[in-house]
Structures are given as structure tokens and as C-alpha cells.
Scaffold this motif. Sequence first.
Motif, short mmCIF file in Angstrom:
data_model
loop_
_atom_site.label_atom_id
_atom_site.label_comp_id
_atom_site.label_asym_id
_atom_site.label_seq_id
_atom_site.Cartn_x
_atom_site.Cartn_y
_atom_site.Cartn_z
N LYS A 601 40.75 15.80 38.70
CA LYS A 601 41.13 16.25 37.36
C LYS A 601 40.61 17.63 37.00
O LYS A 601 40.97 18.15 35.94
N ALA A 602 39.79 18.23 37.83
CA ALA A 602 39.24 19.54 37.48
C ALA A 602 38.86 20.29 38.76
O ALA A 602 38.46 19.69 39.76
N ASN A 603 38.99 21.62 38.71
CA ASN A 603 38.58 22.49 39.80
C ASN A 603 37.91 23.72 39.21
O ASN A 603 38.36 24.26 38.19
N ALA A 622 36.04 34.19 38.63
CA ALA A 622 35.77 32.85 38.09
C ALA A 622 37.09 32.20 37.71
O ALA A 622 37.98 32.85 37.14
N HIS A 623 37.20 30.92 38.01
CA HIS A 623 38.43 30.18 37.68
C HIS A 623 38.07 28.74 37.39
O HIS A 623 37.25 28.13 38.09
N VAL A 635 41.66 28.76 33.08
CA VAL A 635 40.98 29.98 32.63
C VAL A 635 40.54 30.76 33.87
O VAL A 635 39.93 30.19 34.78
N SER A 636 40.84 32.07 33.91
CA SER A 636 40.45 32.92 35.04
C SER A 636 39.88 34.23 34.53
O SER A 636 40.28 34.74 33.48
N LEU A 657 44.48 33.10 30.64
CA LEU A 657 44.35 31.77 30.03
C LEU A 657 45.73 31.15 29.92
O LEU A 657 46.67 31.79 29.44
N THR A 658 45.87 29.91 30.38
CA THR A 658 47.12 29.17 30.22
C THR A 658 46.79 27.77 29.70
O THR A 658 45.74 27.21 30.02
N ILE A 659 47.71 27.23 28.91
CA ILE A 659 47.54 25.89 28.38
C ILE A 659 48.89 25.22 28.29
O ILE A 659 49.89 25.86 27.97
#
Length: 764
Positions: A601-603, A622-623, A635-636, A657-659
Motif C-alpha cells: 500500500k505504500a512505497n 525523494a518519492h 509526492v516527489s 504532487l498527484t492525488i
Amino acid sequence: MKKIASYCVVALTAIPICVSATPASDLRQDTFSVNAELGCLNPNYPIIEKQFWPTQASALKIDIQSNGVVLLQNNVKIPIEGGTLRAKSASYNNSNQSAQKINEGSLYYLGSYFQFQSGSLNNQSKNFSFIDGESYLSERNLLIEYGSLAGKFGSELRFQDARLTSCLDSTSGWLISAKTVVINESSQRGHIQDLSLHVWNKKVLKLPYLPFTTASKRLSGFLEPDIGVTSDGLDLYIPYFLVLSSKSDVTIAPRLLRDRGTGLEANYRYLTHDSSINYLNFIYFTGDKKAKRDYAVDDSRWAFKLKDVRRWQNIHGEVEWAKSSDPMVLLDLPSSLINIANQRDEYLPQTIKVKAVFDKVSLSLARQGYQPLNPFLSEGYIKKPEVELAYQSFKGPVSYFSKILYTDFGVNRKVYNGFAPLPDMVTGSRSIAQIGASSRHQVGVLNIALNSSVTTKKYSLNNLSKSPNLHTIPSFNVTFSGTARRKISQGVSLITPSLSYARTSYRDQSLDPVFDLHVRGWHYLAFDSQGMFFGKDRVADQEHFVVKINWDARLKNQHQVLVQVLRKHELEASKVLNEMLKLNLQPDKQSGVKIKWGSLKANALLEANYSDKRNQLNFMNAHYKMQLQDTEISVSRKFRRQVPLLGRINELDYGELTIEQRLSGGYKFLAGISKDLSTSKNLASYLGVGYENCCIALKFFASDKRLSKYQFSELSPSESGIEAWEQMISVENKSRINFEFELKGITSSRTQLNKFFSNTFANF
């Protein structure tokens, strides 16, 4: 009496009487007819298991006529090839397997249903005629009500006075009422005539003709148009998809861009025998009204890119060739169909390469060139040709290698713009020979890797009376490492410490020409100075130690953790690097870290490089991506300082940033932004909302793309050039408002959002 008895025997043999009703277990209730593409269920039309298809005609009441026709009444079941016919009553002729005067019929055929009040069917010819009913076409999840239906199974279905939808409730989706619907089962395509489209029970569109596909596989035909309102006015694509074979297809799209003109785009894709994905992309505009006004481009504007990879036993061939009418065409006319260059590409490749491998020897021949997309860069060198002969041999833990590389450099004198004057470029040839050996040894738990080589470089220049001196440059590195493996309660843990020493001797190469040298900025792992260069014209001197600790943990539930910590100590600063950049950098101590963590669920990823001497970060990447039940967030951040081609003080600093948020009732919100943080300028952004249910999908979004303004240190244009460059950048600020819709079962999904938000970090 005998004759009647004979008829009865024949009838009883051909039509066994079945008085039992179909039990519920005859239907596979746990698996409904599911369209693989849409994922929608229609419980009213389940798949009937083949084992429950009748093998012979039957009914509760049978009346055998003297002409051999059998009148069947009540719970009539008649087998047909590919399914079964059930009805309240019918007249059945066993000799030609035809059913006439069918009342209240229900036909199950190849996974689809046909229900009707009256009709006829010939099982041999496959001809049929039905009145007042509805059909369910399972592959596209389409439900069609009709006044009449006639045709031939496997050939054509023709519906009259029809109403079709893929919605369980058309008032919450879409419905098409039409005079005629024709489906060709051979081509698996259809068309609708004289139609009215209702969305949410409101009439929104009336058309004389609409084509569609009746299958989810690759089929030729028109795709839904792509409609957008952009900074250049209305932008309209009308794409046509043509299947050429099982391994090739082409999409052709006429395009209208109001403020610029009309054009054509094409994308041809094909697979070679080794499954390499190859393509040809093409864009052509007969003229560009806006470009003609802004910077005097009068002729047609075009661009193309071909990529082709092939293998013949031990021979590998590759072509990557792109060209454009001018440097700005791909920025002025961005496309949602084709991809010839990314937003930040400054060159189009023009390369042909063939390589043959024979046991220990390999031979390659290449032609390489580039067309600049930056209007202030002139044409560069062309390798015509480049020949490489290489040899490698293994003897136990030791491998020996050698190669000879010969390159002839010419200049492409064609200029695609008036901003970059042709420089007085040196031409000639370059020869490089390299010989070396490497070995790996294990002493207990200690691994030792040794590598040494000698590089010899020589030039033969055309327009200089004296060529540079011959350079022979030795290089050596050694790495000591060991790995400790440990099982833990949650998985396995690996720890690998290592110590490296590297040294490359200094040779003065300041008089050597620069044919194919490109400099890239520091990466936290690029402690080897050779890793900073693409090209062969500068071999950087170096002497340093690197200490590194690597921890890799692979845990249960697909969790993985990676931690790398590095420390580099330079004994001497690179004289070659200082000469090339006209700087006086001193020996430095640098630290690097990489942390990577991943789960279902997360990276997360963090990379960084810190300079002790400058007391600042050189590099950071950072990502973080998180996937929740209804939310996906990404987020990058990418940062780089001291980028040589941008000058000593320049920085690259990007954030992204994407959502994507799924809301109740089938609604969805999505947004993204990419920003140049050093100039506080947006690079790309989009904002949209969407709605989707089982049978309809709507998306409305706005997007914007911009080109970040670079500060060129050595390629600064003149004052007039600066003004023109500012104008070009403003032209490239592409804004777009798009509306996408999908009538599931009729149209195909062709989401373009990811193409509008394109490759911000591609060349970073």
C-alpha cells in the motif's frame, strides 16, 4: 393405423418427452455473464452450462402432424448448434431443423440471449426472424429492445425500432433509441442509424449514424473523438484504428487546431519476431498560421520518429531515427496520440546500429547523429561511421578484455533555425584502444574484486596542421566486500559492507577536440568520475576511497527495506574536470544515502549526496506513494546543485504532487502539479472530476504544460534571440480543457490524461 404407428415411433425416437421443469441447478448461478472489459453483471441473463443444453426437442404436449411437423406446447425445448431454444409453443420440423410459429420464445446462443413474442428459426441455415423482444449481447454487456429482429446467426443481426443500453437502469446512465441497429457478427462491428442519445433520462444528442464495435478485442474502426479547448483554440482529433495483423496496427487521426490549421497524425506499431515493440510516429500540418505570424515559418510543419529493433541469430540491428521540420514543431503542436519527444528533450536521435557476436569477439557498426530541438543549438557532429571490435575471454576467476573503437566525425551543415550560427567545427577521426583485466576472488567471507585497464586515445584532424598528442591513461580499482545473511522472525536480512579504492592517472587533454562529450550532474552513487561523462573525449583523473554499507531486508507480506550509506574521500581533485569547467574545485569529502521501503500500500524512496567542503546538498531525490482504500497520493522532489551545463550557481529543483480520490456515488477527483521550485514556475498541472458507474463514464479536466526557463552559461543567445526565445516559451505554455465520455458497450475507453501530464523528470 400402421402408418400412424410408424410416425409415432419416429417421433418418439427423435423427440423424447420431458415433463420435468428445469431445476434451479441447471443454471450456473454463481457466475453471471460478465463483460471482461466493463466488469458489469446482469443477473437476469446467466450463463447456462453446456451440460444442461437439451440434446433433443421436447415438450409437455406433443402433436404430430401427418406431414412430419410436430406441434410442441408448454415448456418447449429445442436444441440448436451453440445453445438452446425455449418457448411456450412452436411448430418443429425435424427434417430441416426449423421452428415456426414460435410463441414467447427465449433463445440462448453462444452466451447471448434473444427473447421475443413470436418468430421463426432455421437451425440449418441459421436464418431467423423475431418480433417484439429484447436481446442481451454478453460480450459488450448490451441490452437491445426491438420491434423486429431478422438476420442470420454468424453473419448479420438487424434490429428495427430499437432501444439499446448497457445499464441495468438506463435512467441512471445512457439509452439510445434508433430506427435501425445492424451488427455484423463476422467483422464484430455494428452501426446505428437515426439515433437519439439520452443521458440520465435527458436527450443530449441526435445523429444520423454511429459506428461501434461488438467485441472487446482489437478491431478496425473509428475511435471516439478527442475534443479539447486549448490555448490555441478548439483541438479536435478523429482517430481511426486499423488492425493490419495480429502483430501490427495503425491509428490515423485527422486533426483540427483552430488557431493553427489542419493536420494529420499517425501511429504505426508492430512486433518483430523477437517480440520487440517497434513503432513509427508521424505528425504533419499543411501550414501553421500562428507560427507564420510569430517567427516566420511559412512551409508545412512535420515530425516523425521510427524505432525498429531486429535480431537475426547472432546479429542485432537497431534503428532510432527522428526528424522535424523545425526545432519548435513538437512544442507548438503537442499531441495526445503520438510521442516523438518528451517535454525536456533537446535532441532527436538519428542512429542506425548493427552488432554481430561471434563467441569471444563482437563487431559493431553504427551511424549516429542528432537534430537539436533547442533553437539556440546548432547541428552537432555525426558519427559516420563508428566501428568497434571487442574481445573478451574468461579463465577461471579472471577475465581479459580488449577493444578498438574508430569513429569518423562529420558535421551536418543543415540549419533548422536562424538563431544558432554555424560554428567553425573541427572534423576528423578518433581512435581509442583499451586493454584490461578483471578478477573476483573469495577469501573466507571476504570478496575481492580487481579491475585494471589502459586506455590509448589518438586523433587525426582534418583542418588542423598538428593533431593532439597520443594519450595513454592507466586506471585501477579494487573493492573488498562481504555479506552477512541472517534469518529473522519476519523474513531475511542481508548486510554488505564494502571498501573501494580507485585511481585514474592524469593526462592533459585540453587540446583534444570535444566530439561527443556530454556532462551530467552528480548523483549520490556517481562517485566514479568516469560515471559523469557520456562520450570518450575526456578521461577524468581521480583518486579516492569509498566506504559503503548496504542493508537489505526482505520481510513477510511483500515488505522490503533497503538502506545504503556511503562515504567518499577524495585524495586529489580532478584536474581534467577543473580544466573543462574552468573551475578550481578542491578535494572533497562526500556522504551519500539511499533509503527504499516498499509494501503493498505504500512505497518510499530517498536518495541524497552531501558535500563537506561546500556544506550543502549536491543531490536529493525523494518519492512517496500511498495507496489507501479510496485515495492514492504521490509526492516527489528532485534537487540537483552544481549542474555543469547550467553554470556553477545554477540549480535544478523540481516538485511534483498527484492525488486521486474516489468519492461516494461513483464520483472521482484527480489533480496533479509539477513545479520548478527554483524559478517558482509551474511545469505541468491538471485538475479534473469524473463520474463512473456500470454503464457510463464521464471526465472533465483542465491541464497546462510549460517549459522551464533555463539559464545557459555558454549558449546565451543575442538580445534579439532572447526576445524570440521568450516568445517561443510563451507559445509553449499549453493550456487545455478536455471532456471525455464513455458509453460502456458502445465506445472504448481511451484515457489521455497521463499524456497531458508528461515526463517532467524524464531528463533529470
